[in-house]
Design a protein around this motif. Structure first.
Motif, PDB file in Angstrom:
ATOM      1  N   MET A 108     -14.777 -37.667  11.295  1.00 23.16           N
ATOM      2  CA  MET A 108     -14.303 -38.808  11.774  1.00 23.16           C
ATOM      3  C   MET A 108     -13.731 -39.141  12.818  1.00 23.16           C
ATOM      4  N   ASN A 109     -13.667 -39.751  14.528  1.00 18.80           N
ATOM      5  CA  ASN A 109     -12.826 -39.597  15.283  1.00 18.80           C
ATOM      6  C   ASN A 109     -11.441 -39.381  14.335  1.00 18.80           C
ATOM      7  N   PRO A 110     -10.531 -39.372  13.897  1.00 23.87           N
ATOM      8  CA  PRO A 110      -9.238 -39.259  13.667  1.00 23.87           C
ATOM      9  C   PRO A 110      -8.214 -40.127  14.420  1.00 23.87           C
ATOM     10  N   ILE A 111      -8.440 -40.135  15.865  1.00 26.22           N
ATOM     11  CA  ILE A 111      -7.826 -41.427  16.398  1.00 26.22           C
ATOM     12  C   ILE A 111      -7.908 -43.029  15.887  1.00 26.22           C
ATOM     13  N   GLU A 112      -9.479 -42.925  15.773  1.00 25.94           N
ATOM     14  CA  GLU A 112     -10.180 -44.186  15.631  1.00 25.94           C
ATOM     15  C   GLU A 112      -9.517 -44.776  13.607  1.00 25.94           C
ATOM     16  N   SER A 113      -9.709 -43.503  13.053  1.00 26.61           N
ATOM     17  CA  SER A 113      -9.334 -43.656  11.501  1.00 26.61           C
ATOM     18  C   SER A 113      -8.647 -44.325  11.571  1.00 26.61           C
ATOM     19  N   ILE A 114      -6.749 -43.984  12.196  1.00 28.16           N
ATOM     20  CA  ILE A 114      -5.436 -44.151  12.464  1.00 28.16           C
ATOM     21  C   ILE A 114      -6.017 -46.210  13.399  1.00 28.16           C
ATOM     22  N   LEU A 115      -6.100 -45.903  13.852  1.00 24.85           N
ATOM     23  CA  LEU A 115      -5.886 -47.104  15.515  1.00 24.85           C
ATOM     24  C   LEU A 115      -6.855 -48.111  14.299  1.00 24.85           C
ATOM     25  N   LYS A 116      -7.591 -48.259  13.230  1.00 28.21           N
ATOM     26  CA  LYS A 116      -8.471 -49.397  13.223  1.00 28.21           C
ATOM     27  C   LYS A 116      -7.333 -50.115  11.790  1.00 28.21           C
ATOM     28  N   ASP A 117      -6.725 -49.145  10.785  1.00 25.72           N
ATOM     29  CA  ASP A 117      -5.188 -50.050  10.348  1.00 25.72           C
ATOM     30  C   ASP A 117      -4.202 -50.320  10.524  1.00 25.72           C
ATOM     31  N   TYR A 118      -3.878 -49.327  11.684  1.00 25.29           N
ATOM     32  CA  TYR A 118      -1.962 -50.010  12.457  1.00 25.29           C
ATOM     33  C   TYR A 118      -2.604 -49.982  13.946  1.00 25.29           C
ATOM     34  N   PRO A 119      -1.477 -51.086  14.758  1.00 29.63           N
ATOM     35  CA  PRO A 119      -2.301 -50.787  15.528  1.00 29.63           C
ATOM     36  C   PRO A 119      -1.425 -49.875  17.548  1.00 29.63           C
ATOM     37  N   MET A 120      -0.491 -49.394  16.057  1.00 28.11           N
ATOM     38  CA  MET A 120      -0.329 -48.105  17.309  1.00 28.11           C
ATOM     39  C   MET A 120      -0.017 -47.072  16.858  1.00 28.11           C
ATOM     40  N   MET A 121      -0.568 -45.801  17.353  1.00 24.27           N
ATOM     41  CA  MET A 121      -0.868 -44.682  16.866  1.00 24.27           C
ATOM     42  C   MET A 121       0.903 -43.491  17.605  1.00 24.27           C
ATOM     43  N   VAL A 122       1.787 -43.193  17.126  1.00 28.67           N
ATOM     44  CA  VAL A 122       2.550 -42.596  17.616  1.00 28.67           C
ATOM     45  C   VAL A 122       3.237 -41.155  17.472  1.00 28.67           C
ATOM     46  N   LEU A 123       2.991 -40.438  18.817  1.00 24.15           N
ATOM     47  CA  LEU A 123       3.304 -39.243  19.047  1.00 24.15           C
ATOM     48  C   LEU A 123       4.368 -38.356  19.103  1.00 24.15           C
ATOM     49  N   ASP A 124       3.744 -37.213  18.897  1.00 25.34           N
ATOM     50  CA  ASP A 124       5.451 -36.866  19.247  1.00 25.34           C
ATOM     51  C   ASP A 124       6.078 -36.558  20.747  1.00 25.34           C
ATOM     52  N   GLY A 125       7.820 -36.262  20.486  1.00 30.19           N
ATOM     53  CA  GLY A 125       7.871 -35.741  21.921  1.00 30.19           C
ATOM     54  C   GLY A 125       7.981 -34.580  22.965  1.00 30.19           C
ATOM     55  N   ALA A 126       9.213 -33.800  23.269  1.00 32.12           N
ATOM     56  CA  ALA A 126       9.301 -32.634  23.922  1.00 32.12           C
ATOM     57  C   ALA A 126       9.427 -31.911  22.855  1.00 32.12           C
ATOM     58  N   PHE A 127       8.806 -30.464  23.138  1.00 32.34           N
ATOM     59  CA  PHE A 127       8.693 -29.706  21.764  1.00 32.34           C
ATOM     60  C   PHE A 127      10.051 -28.770  22.722  1.00 32.34           C
ATOM     61  N   SER A 128       9.625 -28.205  24.078  1.00 33.23           N
ATOM     62  CA  SER A 128      10.363 -27.458  24.830  1.00 33.23           C
ATOM     63  C   SER A 128      12.047 -27.539  24.472  1.00 33.23           C
ATOM     64  N   THR A 129      12.225 -28.686  25.101  1.00 30.34           N
ATOM     65  CA  THR A 129      13.466 -29.267  24.659  1.00 30.34           C
ATOM     66  C   THR A 129      14.077 -29.319  23.384  1.00 30.34           C
ATOM     67  N   GLU A 130      13.042 -29.326  22.051  1.00 29.02           N
ATOM     68  CA  GLU A 130      13.964 -29.293  21.221  1.00 29.02           C
ATOM     69  C   GLU A 130      14.318 -27.767  20.625  1.00 29.02           C
ATOM     70  N   LEU A 131      13.766 -27.272  21.413  1.00 28.64           N
ATOM     71  CA  LEU A 131      13.754 -25.163  21.311  1.00 28.64           C
ATOM     72  C   LEU A 131      14.804 -25.086  22.027  1.00 28.64           C
ATOM     73  N   GLU A 132      14.650 -25.547  23.197  1.00 22.62           N
ATOM     74  CA  GLU A 132      16.186 -24.744  23.584  1.00 22.62           C
ATOM     75  C   GLU A 132      17.809 -25.802  23.292  1.00 22.62           C
ATOM     76  N   GLN A 133      17.552 -26.529  22.146  1.00 25.18           N
ATOM     77  CA  GLN A 133      18.883 -27.111  21.819  1.00 25.18           C
ATOM     78  C   GLN A 133      18.809 -27.060  20.613  1.00 25.18           C
ATOM     79  N   LYS A 134      17.259 -25.756  19.923  1.00 25.97           N
ATOM     80  CA  LYS A 134      17.892 -25.021  18.645  1.00 25.97           C
ATOM     81  C   LYS A 134      18.239 -23.609  19.499  1.00 25.97           C
ATOM     82  N   GLY A 135      18.873 -22.806  20.658  1.00 28.77           N
ATOM     83  CA  GLY A 135      18.937 -21.694  20.901  1.00 28.77           C
ATOM     84  C   GLY A 135      17.930 -21.168  22.039  1.00 28.77           C
TER      85      GLY A 135
END
Length: 313
Positions: A1-28
């Motif tokens: 099944m389409n995984p985005i469709e399976s979330i949006l049928k029950d929730y009005p918004m799907m929230v993604l993560d944010g920047a990956f490299s920014t956080e790695l740089e913050q961790k040194g």
């Protein structure tokens, strides 16, 4: 099944993560490297797991793997064997799935949210070049050559078992078409296609995003269409343009508003991220159903989007 469709049928918004490299740089981490964040798959995969965990804790419904710049060609240029390159690419998915499954095993983390997805990042050919080409799209390659470039990595990523592919920062329609051709070899796998844009109407190649959306609209394995790594002030106009071309869910995850210099590999200008969550609500009102952050956004921005969405949707 389409995984985005399976979330949006029950929730009005799907929230993604944010920047990956920014956080790695913050961790040194020092990411001034042609492999960018993918080099941490070699050097310190535990830090990759830690970033994913931060975003799950912030409320993200989906995290994107550290495979954006992870290619066979890039790793092998570094002296890594072909077999080891494949293992590293697959490990990007395995790390994210492992963190997700541990996080979800705690019943407290399951309240009021869907089980989070793992999206395997498929970066553009320009990411492998590491010269900023994903902000131009002037590769000089035809669809066949681009399909050949993407084929082996996509096969490895699909084999590692992600929930969906995140085909992101795509600067030109021909590359999206090449990716869709390869995707057709895996009929059970879905993907989103997210372009990088230069203004409120055009992707970085100069093509109209409305036309790109129209071309993708009848492609059944394309679960969502949108933009990422683009200035936030263009989002509302881009959402309107995409909606004219498709009835698929719209995905947006812009950067913080700063400008990236691909030669210096540095960011300049002012961040507009202090109002990011409020802007995200405007993008949702315009029609975006999948929202997150790209370069220079953080788990705090994602947490604020989740909190605001729960109060207002």
């Amino acid at each position: 099944m389409n995984p985005i469709e399976s979330i949006l049928k029950d929730y009005p918004m799907m929230v993604l993560d944010g920047a990956f490299s920014t956080e790695l740089e913050q961790k040194g981490c020092d990411l001034n490297d042609p492999l960018w964040s993918a080099k941490i798959l070699i050097e310190n995969p535990d830090l990759i797991a830690a970033v994913h965990e931060d975003y799950y804790k912030a409320g993200a419904d989906c995290v994107i793997t550290a495979s954006y710049q992870a290619t066979y060609e890039g790793f092998m240029k570094r002296g890594v064997s072909e077999a080891e390159a494949g293992r590293l690419i697959a490990s990007s998915v395995e790390i994210a799935k492992g963190v997700r499954d541990r996080f979800w095993s705690n019943a407290e983390n399951q309240k009021g949210r869907p089980k989070p997805l793992v999206a395997a990042s498929v970066g553009p050919y320009g990411a492998y070049l590491a010269d900023g080409s994903e902000y131009r799209g002037n590769y000089g390659l035809d669809k066949k050559a681009l399909s050949e470039f993407h084929k082996r990595r996509m096969q490895t990523l699909v084999g590692a078992g992600p929930d969906i592919l995140a085909c992101e920062t795509i600067p030109c329609l021909v590359e999206a078409q090449a990716i869709v051709d390869v995707l057709g070899e895996y009929p059970e796998m879905y993907a989103w296609i997210s372009f990088s844009a230069k203004d409120g109407q055009h992707i970085n190649s100069g093509e109209r995003i409305e036309d790109c959306a129209k071309w993708l609209n009848d492609k059944s394995q394309v679960a969502a269409i949108g933009v990422n790594c683009t200035a936030p002030e263009y989002m509302e106009a881009l959402i309107e343009a995409i909606r004219r071309g498709t009835d698929k869910p719209i995905i947006v995850y812009p950067n913080s508003g700063e400008h990236y210099d691909a030669i210096e590999k540095s960011w300049h200008g002012c961040s507009k991220s202090e109002h990011y969550a409020m802007d995200a609500m405007k993008w949702h009102q315009k029609g975006a159903q999948i929202i997150g952050g790209c370069c220079r956004t953080t788990p705090l921005h994602i947490h604020e989007i989740v909190a605001l969405a729960q109060r207002n949707l």
